[in-house]
Design a protein around this motif. Sequence first.
Motif, mmCIF file in Angstrom:
data_model
loop_
_atom_site.group_PDB
_atom_site.id
_atom_site.type_symbol
_atom_site.label_atom_id
_atom_site.label_comp_id
_atom_site.label_asym_id
_atom_site.label_seq_id
_atom_site.Cartn_x
_atom_site.Cartn_y
_atom_site.Cartn_z
ATOM 1 N N ARG A 114 89.042 56.748 35.919
ATOM 2 C CA ARG A 114 89.648 55.503 36.405
ATOM 3 C C ARG A 114 88.674 54.694 37.258
ATOM 4 N NH1 ARG A 114 94.664 55.032 34.886
ATOM 5 N NH2 ARG A 114 95.927 56.881 34.395
ATOM 6 N N ALA A 115 87.814 55.379 38.025
ATOM 7 C CA ALA A 115 86.819 54.650 38.812
ATOM 8 C C ALA A 115 85.818 53.941 37.907
ATOM 9 C CB ALA A 115 86.099 55.616 39.750
ATOM 10 N N VAL A 116 85.410 54.604 36.828
ATOM 11 C CA VAL A 116 84.458 53.995 35.877
ATOM 12 C C VAL A 116 85.108 52.803 35.172
ATOM 13 C CG1 VAL A 116 83.223 54.383 33.707
ATOM 14 C CG2 VAL A 116 83.106 56.092 35.533
ATOM 15 N N ALA A 117 86.336 53.002 34.693
ATOM 16 C CA ALA A 117 87.016 51.921 33.959
ATOM 17 C C ALA A 117 87.344 50.746 34.868
ATOM 18 C CB ALA A 117 88.291 52.464 33.316
ATOM 19 N N GLY A 118 87.624 51.013 36.135
ATOM 20 C CA GLY A 118 87.997 49.947 37.053
ATOM 21 C C GLY A 118 86.834 49.278 37.748
ATOM 22 N N SER A 119 85.615 49.701 37.460
ATOM 23 C CA SER A 119 84.446 49.126 38.129
ATOM 24 C C SER A 119 84.242 47.674 37.713
ATOM 25 C CB SER A 119 83.201 49.949 37.795
ATOM 26 O OG SER A 119 82.034 49.305 38.273
ATOM 27 N N GLY A 120 83.974 46.823 38.697
ATOM 28 C CA GLY A 120 83.634 45.440 38.394
ATOM 29 C C GLY A 120 82.201 45.284 37.921
ATOM 30 N N ILE A 121 81.387 46.307 38.099
ATOM 31 C CA ILE A 121 79.988 46.313 37.648
ATOM 32 C C ILE A 121 79.924 47.110 36.343
ATOM 33 C CG2 ILE A 121 77.628 46.965 38.257
ATOM 34 C CD1 ILE A 121 78.526 46.962 41.192
ATOM 35 N N PRO A 122 79.243 46.617 35.308
ATOM 36 C CA PRO A 122 79.127 47.389 34.066
ATOM 37 C C PRO A 122 78.548 48.779 34.337
ATOM 38 C CG PRO A 122 78.329 45.164 33.736
ATOM 39 C CD PRO A 122 78.575 45.301 35.214
ATOM 40 N N VAL A 123 79.134 49.782 33.663
ATOM 41 C CA VAL A 123 78.766 51.179 33.908
ATOM 42 C C VAL A 123 78.228 51.799 32.625
ATOM 43 C CG1 VAL A 123 79.597 53.458 34.587
ATOM 44 C CG2 VAL A 123 80.488 51.416 35.736
ATOM 45 N N ILE A 124 77.093 52.495 32.785
ATOM 46 C CA ILE A 124 76.546 53.320 31.693
ATOM 47 C C ILE A 124 76.786 54.774 32.076
ATOM 48 C CG2 ILE A 124 74.519 53.975 30.379
ATOM 49 C CD1 ILE A 124 73.295 51.291 31.029
ATOM 50 N N SER A 125 77.467 55.513 31.203
ATOM 51 C CA SER A 125 77.681 56.944 31.427
ATOM 52 C C SER A 125 76.533 57.704 30.788
ATOM 53 C CB SER A 125 79.018 57.374 30.825
ATOM 54 O OG SER A 125 79.188 58.773 30.965
ATOM 55 N N ALA A 126 75.880 58.541 31.588
ATOM 56 C CA ALA A 126 74.723 59.307 31.088
ATOM 57 C C ALA A 126 74.855 60.741 31.590
ATOM 58 C CB ALA A 126 73.424 58.687 31.576
#
Length: 399
Positions: free
Chosen positions: A221-233
Amino acid sequence: MQQPLPVLSVSRLTALLKETVEDNFVRVLVEGEISNFSRPASGHYYFSLKDARAQMRGVMFRAQNRLLPFIPEDGMQVVCAGRISLYEPRGELQLVVEAMEPKGVGGLQLAFEQLKARLAEEGLFDAARKRPLPTFPRCVGVVTSASGAAIHDILNVLRRRGAGVRLVLRPALVQGASAAADIAAAIDEFNRHGEADVLIVGRGGGSLEDLWAFNEEIVARAVAGSGIPVISAVGHETDVTIADFAADLRAPTPSAAAEMVAKSRLELEGHLDHLCLRLAAQMRARMAFLNERVQGLERRLRSPAQQLKQWRDHEQLLEKRLQRAFDLALRQRRERLAAAAARLDALSPLAVLARGYAIVFRDRDGSAVRRAAQVQIGDEVSIRLAQGRLRAKLTEVEE
């Protein structure tokens, strides 16, 4: 002689049975199918464990079930570890479960599938909500362990490819019971400060248990709700986590994530050269077009002096044409006048007189004498000659 049996109360009997059962079945492993599963507000799990011929009530108290990575469901085949007890108020045997493992699939894998299905149903993984990465980010935020291999891989790539890119590391726990909450807090901090243009969230490889923090709901939920684009690695190329589905982009490794956010300097320079060539070609074409337009306007544009000269020339031309027309008309009228004068002269009595004829007028009334009968002897007459006039008195009249 047979001793009489003691009379026991129901509560006494159930207490004796409870003692006997609990003393003899301190630790058991029971396999069966879950049915009638319920989870009331107390947080305890209540269910029945059954097979083809029998069933038994089961309970798993909140202190134990909170450690389960999955949520039991009706129809699930499980192996339960616990003890047998007797619930005295109803006199029912029950299995007090202390640990539970799904049969046929690991508990962590089951928890993974359950959470994935639930979040997908919420639309958390929809492609429509994913955002594109910035083309040339100035600041990259990284959430990972400060001592792990992931941060070193990211730094190496950025030094080689990302000239001018600034990196901000927020050290976070990436393994253990507190890791998920720490990762979510780190993502929230980056969003509150708003310094980074893109976030890399991940760690190096490991087992499913090692990577489990990135399968927690709080992280997803933190990743999906981030206002900054997120790359999961997270982990290696074959490792897949819930965070990968929630992120805007998944990178197979931390190094690959760094390559995604930092374009190669040579690639950028080549792209700029290509743009410069295209711009120069377009500028040349544009200048040629504008130059042709200017030349066309110059040909059409005249100065006021040129315009006045043109008007004067036109005026002189009109004046000459008017003079020629006037001269022509005057000449034609003179010729017509001369012709008319010639015709008039031919008809004039003076012309007749010039040939020797004369005109006689009676003095008394000035009328022309055409017949001799008009006059008598003694009348005075005037004789008009071509040149001059004679006065005479008639002495003889012949008709």
